[in-house]
Design a protein around this motif. Sequence first.
Motif, PDB file in Angstrom:
ATOM      1  N   THR A  57      32.445  63.801  32.943  1.00 54.83           N
ATOM      2  CA  THR A  57      32.748  62.770  33.934  1.00 54.83           C
ATOM      3  C   THR A  57      33.264  63.407  35.217  1.00 54.83           C
ATOM      4  O   THR A  57      32.830  63.062  36.323  1.00 54.83           O
ATOM      5  CB  THR A  57      33.774  61.761  33.388  1.00 54.83           C
ATOM      6  OG1 THR A  57      33.315  61.242  32.141  1.00 54.83           O
ATOM      7  CG2 THR A  57      33.978  60.613  34.364  1.00 54.83           C
TER       8      THR A  57
ATOM      9  N   MET B  25      34.343  57.686  36.644  1.00 60.16           N
ATOM     10  CA  MET B  25      34.222  58.748  37.641  1.00 60.16           C
ATOM     11  C   MET B  25      35.277  58.575  38.734  1.00 60.16           C
ATOM     12  O   MET B  25      35.906  59.541  39.169  1.00 60.16           O
ATOM     13  CB  MET B  25      32.818  58.762  38.242  1.00 60.16           C
ATOM     14  CG  MET B  25      31.736  59.206  37.258  1.00 60.16           C
ATOM     15  SD  MET B  25      30.051  58.971  37.904  1.00 60.16           S
ATOM     16  CE  MET B  25      29.969  60.247  39.150  1.00 60.16           C
TER      17      MET B  25
ATOM     18  N   ALA C 119      24.679  60.079  35.210  1.00 55.28           N
ATOM     19  CA  ALA C 119      25.880  59.626  35.920  1.00 55.28           C
ATOM     20  C   ALA C 119      25.717  59.808  37.425  1.00 55.28           C
ATOM     21  O   ALA C 119      26.114  58.939  38.217  1.00 55.28           O
ATOM     22  CB  ALA C 119      27.105  60.389  35.420  1.00 55.28           C
TER      23      ALA C 119
ATOM     24  N   ASP D  84      23.467  63.700  30.431  1.00 54.00           N
ATOM     25  CA  ASP D  84      24.739  62.991  30.581  1.00 54.00           C
ATOM     26  C   ASP D  84      25.220  63.048  32.027  1.00 54.00           C
ATOM     27  O   ASP D  84      25.563  62.026  32.624  1.00 54.00           O
ATOM     28  CB  ASP D  84      25.773  63.613  29.639  1.00 54.00           C
ATOM     29  CG  ASP D  84      26.951  62.690  29.389  1.00 54.00           C
ATOM     30  OD1 ASP D  84      26.757  61.458  29.391  1.00 54.00           O
ATOM     31  OD2 ASP D  84      28.076  63.188  29.192  1.00 54.00           O
TER      32      ASP D  84
ATOM     33  N   ALA E  66      30.389  65.291  36.966  1.00 53.30           N
ATOM     34  CA  ALA E  66      29.498  64.381  37.687  1.00 53.30           C
ATOM     35  C   ALA E  66      30.140  63.894  38.982  1.00 53.30           C
ATOM     36  O   ALA E  66      29.478  63.827  40.034  1.00 53.30           O
ATOM     37  CB  ALA E  66      29.130  63.197  36.794  1.00 53.30           C
TER      38      ALA E  66
ATOM     39  N   ILE F 130      28.829  57.681  30.829  1.00 51.41           N
ATOM     40  CA  ILE F 130      29.691  57.834  32.002  1.00 51.41           C
ATOM     41  C   ILE F 130      29.476  56.669  32.963  1.00 51.41           C
ATOM     42  O   ILE F 130      28.347  56.377  33.354  1.00 51.41           O
ATOM     43  CB  ILE F 130      29.411  59.166  32.715  1.00 51.41           C
ATOM     44  CG1 ILE F 130      29.687  60.349  31.771  1.00 51.41           C
ATOM     45  CG2 ILE F 130      30.256  59.302  33.972  1.00 51.41           C
ATOM     46  CD1 ILE F 130      29.294  61.699  32.343  1.00 51.41           C
ATOM     47  N   THR F 131      30.564  56.023  33.345  1.00 51.84           N
ATOM     48  CA  THR F 131      30.496  54.892  34.265  1.00 51.84           C
ATOM     49  C   THR F 131      31.055  55.273  35.630  1.00 51.84           C
ATOM     50  O   THR F 131      31.832  56.233  35.761  1.00 51.84           O
ATOM     51  CB  THR F 131      31.294  53.699  33.723  1.00 51.84           C
ATOM     52  OG1 THR F 131      32.689  54.062  33.655  1.00 51.84           O
ATOM     53  CG2 THR F 131      30.813  53.290  32.327  1.00 51.84           C
TER      54      THR F 131
ATOM     55  N   ARG G  57      23.585  57.032  38.730  1.00 54.54           N
ATOM     56  CA  ARG G  57      24.303  55.764  38.841  1.00 54.54           C
ATOM     57  C   ARG G  57      25.178  55.744  40.091  1.00 54.54           C
ATOM     58  O   ARG G  57      25.256  54.742  40.804  1.00 54.54           O
ATOM     59  CB  ARG G  57      25.163  55.537  37.594  1.00 54.54           C
ATOM     60  CG  ARG G  57      24.365  55.299  36.325  1.00 54.54           C
ATOM     61  CD  ARG G  57      25.261  54.970  35.131  1.00 54.54           C
ATOM     62  NE  ARG G  57      24.481  55.101  33.906  1.00 54.54           N
ATOM     63  CZ  ARG G  57      24.569  56.117  33.062  1.00 54.54           C
ATOM     64  NH1 ARG G  57      25.441  57.085  33.282  1.00 54.54           N
ATOM     65  NH2 ARG G  57      23.821  56.175  31.984  1.00 54.54           N
ATOM     66  N   TRP G  58      25.853  56.859  40.335  1.00 54.31           N
ATOM     67  CA  TRP G  58      26.720  56.967  41.518  1.00 54.31           C
ATOM     68  C   TRP G  58      25.896  56.821  42.798  1.00 54.31           C
ATOM     69  O   TRP G  58      26.260  56.049  43.692  1.00 54.31           O
ATOM     70  CB  TRP G  58      27.450  58.306  41.494  1.00 54.31           C
ATOM     71  CG  TRP G  58      28.352  58.574  42.666  1.00 54.31           C
ATOM     72  CD1 TRP G  58      28.004  59.011  43.915  1.00 54.31           C
ATOM     73  CD2 TRP G  58      29.781  58.433  42.683  1.00 54.31           C
ATOM     74  NE1 TRP G  58      29.108  59.152  44.705  1.00 54.31           N
ATOM     75  CE2 TRP G  58      30.219  58.804  43.982  1.00 54.31           C
ATOM     76  CE3 TRP G  58      30.727  58.045  41.736  1.00 54.31           C
ATOM     77  CZ2 TRP G  58      31.561  58.793  44.345  1.00 54.31           C
ATOM     78  CZ3 TRP G  58      32.069  58.039  42.106  1.00 54.31           C
ATOM     79  CH2 TRP G  58      32.470  58.410  43.395  1.00 54.31           C
TER      80      TRP G  58
ATOM     81  N   ASN H   7      25.181  59.689  27.947  1.00 53.78           N
ATOM     82  CA  ASN H   7      24.935  58.639  28.945  1.00 53.78           C
ATOM     83  C   ASN H   7      25.932  57.477  28.869  1.00 53.78           C
ATOM     84  O   ASN H   7      25.570  56.316  29.013  1.00 53.78           O
ATOM     85  CB  ASN H   7      23.502  58.101  28.819  1.00 53.78           C
ATOM     86  CG  ASN H   7      22.455  59.170  29.121  1.00 53.78           C
ATOM     87  OD1 ASN H   7      22.781  60.231  29.646  1.00 53.78           O
ATOM     88  ND2 ASN H   7      21.216  58.904  28.776  1.00 53.78           N
TER      89      ASN H   7
ATOM     90  N   SER I 142      35.414  61.917  28.173  1.00 52.51           N
ATOM     91  CA  SER I 142      33.954  62.050  28.302  1.00 52.51           C
ATOM     92  C   SER I 142      33.392  62.334  26.919  1.00 52.51           C
ATOM     93  O   SER I 142      33.682  63.375  26.332  1.00 52.51           O
ATOM     94  CB  SER I 142      33.594  63.199  29.252  1.00 52.51           C
ATOM     95  OG  SER I 142      34.165  63.015  30.528  1.00 52.51           O
TER      96      SER I 142
END
Length: 343
Positions: free
Chosen positions: A132, A322, A170, A166, A135, A317-318, A173-174, A315, A311
């Motif tokens: 996490t 973060m 993340a 993983d 990322a 990790i939100t 997504r970010w 997959n 962590s």
Amino acid sequence: MFGLIGHLTSLEHAQAVAQDLGFPEYADQGLDFWCSAPPQTVDHITVTSVTGQQIEGYYIESCFLPEMLATRRIKAAIRKILNAMAHAQKQGIQITALGGFSSIIFEEFDLQQNKQVRNVELDFDRFTTGNTHTAYIICRQVEEGATKLGIDLSKATVAVVGATGDIGSAVCRWLDKRTQSADLLLVARNQERLQNLQSELGRGKIVSLEEALPQADIVVWVASMPKGVEIDAATLKQPCLLIDGGYPKNLGTKIQAPGVYVMNGGIVEHSLDIDWKIMNIVNMDAPARQLFACFAEAMLLEFEKLHTSFSWGRNQITIEKMEQIGQASLKHGFRPLLSFVGG
């Protein structure tokens, strides 16, 4: 008390540093010897936060070497990681980060099914992959690196190589939430996972590496470099920002061309010197202050007294997690490494 489980980059590297780590009997030994060598605690660490808080920890050398995977010594690799985890737990360490290939092996071979290691029942809440924080740091490097190079991230094309991993997922997504106008190119080997990620994001174009590189203003590389793969720097945009999030980091030596800027991804700098010796052997430019973000996650969890598997799992990790670990990172004096390799 925090722990760091790590490994060296190759047999040659391991032989070269064994003497410095206090194990001269390892220095001339071949791969078979390293396959049977037990984990060793080789460094005592003291870290001071900018808040004044001080914590202590240990670095545990797992004696895993990447050649174990290349030569199909899979059982030895698995044994290395599990034994190192048991070693950390027996020392009473409350939170330990799995660095480098350690977390990859754990996930790929579903080691959570191996809870019993001889007389130790592993408590997985005591371990974190550190992914996490890694990322988060890579995303900050993308944002701040783009600004340094005058790349408008909202209009940029960003390729994520290893997008379904993983860390890669993340990062996607970010970028999706924080830079919604940026074009995302998704690169990975597993087409089913790529399609699932594309569906989750609701956007992103699935392309091959060869298609992605000439289009990308920014390349986030969080996959291992396959053997025989060469990147022709002449095909890259100028300027082009490459974030090398792999281990060992080698894009800076493989790709050298005007207008192409490489950052060592997932590396942080601490505001104060850390009392340790282990970073001297992994070629950090400032070993007293620079370290892998995954290792820093264990330190941050110890500072915050969050003794939990922050962590964990593929997959999971939100954005929220973060941001949470990112706030702790800033609070205690860590920041992304923003220098360019060779620059």
